[in-house]
Write an enzyme that holds these catalytic residues in place. Structure first.
Site, PDB file in Angstrom:
ATOM      1  N   GLU A  61      -4.891  -0.553  -8.730  1.00  0.00           N
ATOM      2  CA  GLU A  61      -3.922   0.459  -9.148  1.00  0.00           C
ATOM      3  C   GLU A  61      -2.675  -0.278  -9.644  1.00  0.00           C
ATOM      4  OE1 GLU A  61      -4.225   4.443  -6.527  1.00  0.00           O
ATOM      5  OE2 GLU A  61      -3.809   2.687  -5.323  1.00  0.00           O
TER       6      GLU A  61
ATOM      7  N   HIS B 140      -1.875  -2.925  -6.853  1.00  0.00           N
ATOM      8  CA  HIS B 140      -2.504  -2.567  -5.575  1.00  0.00           C
ATOM      9  C   HIS B 140      -4.001  -2.861  -5.619  1.00  0.00           C
ATOM     10  CE1 HIS B 140      -3.530   0.597  -2.353  1.00  0.00           C
ATOM     11  NE2 HIS B 140      -3.085  -0.484  -1.773  1.00  0.00           N
TER      12      HIS B 140
ATOM     13  N   SER C   4       0.834  -1.207   0.000  1.00  0.00           N
ATOM     14  CA  SER C   4       0.000   0.000   0.000  1.00  0.00           C
ATOM     15  C   SER C   4       0.862   1.247   0.000  1.00  0.00           C
ATOM     16  CB  SER C   4      -0.859   0.047   1.261  1.00  0.00           C
ATOM     17  OG  SER C   4      -1.736  -1.027   1.290  1.00  0.00           O
TER      18      SER C   4
ATOM     19  N   ASN D 240      -5.075   6.032  -1.660  1.00  0.00           N
ATOM     20  CA  ASN D 240      -4.726   6.316  -0.268  1.00  0.00           C
ATOM     21  C   ASN D 240      -4.193   7.729  -0.083  1.00  0.00           C
ATOM     22  OD1 ASN D 240      -5.605   3.888   0.639  1.00  0.00           O
ATOM     23  ND2 ASN D 240      -3.603   2.892   0.540  1.00  0.00           N
TER      24      ASN D 240
END
Ligand code: NAD
Length: 303
Positions: free
Chosen positions: A164, A152, A131, A202
């Site tokens: 991602e 991801h 992450s 994120n």
């Protein structure tokens, strides 16, 4: 003569067999999705008990998908039959793609890559589900930065549409194209992110959650009013504090630290109240207490 970079490495072979390292929340979800979409998958963790528990979660996950009409009952047994589990890296010998979904710890991931390199095919691609760790830095610890990439997945993997894809500085285009094609075969949508701390989702989501915790700390609202405000006022399916509990408050804090350190900007400083919850061991759903208390029948706000 100039050697074309694409010809320096053995060409990629079509992805048919996938190896997954780490049978936690993410590795389990990835294994379920990959097997359901016709790929053979080997799943590895540190002990067989964790793998058996992961297989139970996959069976339960598939059963739920059948109940909801998302998966045909006839597809379940073949999907389960495509999964093998074990603790020995040798089972990855035939895999064309390896996905690291082990705990978010850089040293641990480096060790895992060394174990992989010792057994996998020279043309195999290594993807990491990290992450927050730099793809370029992880790639540099392997023998194949050009065959290394970030993939991801979002949690929970079977339900979330997005993956991602993150290229490291050395990732070759054929590696990227192979992974992009796979994302489509898994029925997911790809978004390409540059290798900057926390990528896209994120980078945007965690500062919002952190701001919600500041809003709570300053007494602008309580847990319930903040979550209700964002659900009804911004049309978010979950409030930010409810979502923080779902992600895990330790994970939220770790990602804020990655943004704070990696981008060197005080606007990413983690909220002291978030730090306090983590220090208390109130990590959200997984520890039964976070911004809500989950020990009773219904979640009760803790502030
Ligand atoms: P988790 O704690 O649920 O699972 C991690 C698994 O890795 C555990 O089963 C553990 O036994 C295993 N593991 C630890 N050391 C190992 C080793 N040496 N060899 C093999 N397996 C080992 O964690 P998770 O939430 O599934 O996260 C895994 C990865 O996915 C992390 O890199 C995380 O950053 C990333 N990720 C997590 C989320 C999320 O919402 N949880 C979302 C996207 C990406």
């Amino acid at each position: 003569m100039v050697v074309e970079p694409e010809t320096q490495h053995p060409p990629i072979t079509p992805i048919e067999r996938i190896g997954v390292v780490g049978a936690g929340q993410m590795g389990t979800g990835i294994t379920q999705v990959v097997a359901l979409n016709g790929f053979d998958v080997h799943l590895l963790d540190v002990d067989q008990a964790r793998l058996d528990a992961a297989m139970e979660r996959i069976r339960a996950g598939l059963a739920r998908q059948v109940q909801r009409g998302l998966v045909d009952e006839d597809d379940v047994a073949p999907a389960l039959a495509r999964i093998t589990t074990g603790t020995d890296y040798a089972m990855f010998r035939d895999s064309e793609l390896l996905i690291d979904a082990a705990s978010e710890n850089e040293d641990l991931k480096r060790k895992i890559f060394q174990s992989l390199i010792a057994v996998i095919k020279p043309e195999a691609i290594i993807a990491t589900n990290t992450s927050s760790i730099s793809i370029t830095r992880l790639a540099a610890t392997t023998d194949r930065p050009e065959r290394f990439i970030g993939m991801h997945f979002m949690n929970p993997v079977p339900r979330m549409q997005l993956i991602e894809i993150i290229r490291g500085i050395a990732t070759q285009d054929d590696t990227y194209q192979a992974v992009r094609k796979l994302v489509g075969q898994l029925g997911k949508q790809a978004v390409t992110a540059e290798d900057f701390p926390a990528f896209i989702v994120n980078r945007i989501l965690l500062p919002m959650i952190n701001e919600a915790v500041y809003t709570l700390l300053e007494g602008v609202g309580n847990v319930e009013s903040i979550d209700t405000a964002m659900k009804l006022g911004a049309n978010h399916p979950m409030g930010p504090l409810e979502l923080a509990d779902f992600i895990g408050l330790d994970t939220c804090l770790a990602i804020m630290m990655v943004l704070y350190d990696g981008l060197n900007d005080s606007k990413y400083r983690p909220c002291p109240l978030l730090i306090k919850y983590v220090e208390a061991g109130w990590l959200g759903r997984k520890s039964k207490r976070g911004f809500y208390d989950y020990r009773g029948e219904v979640p009760v706000p803790t502030r």
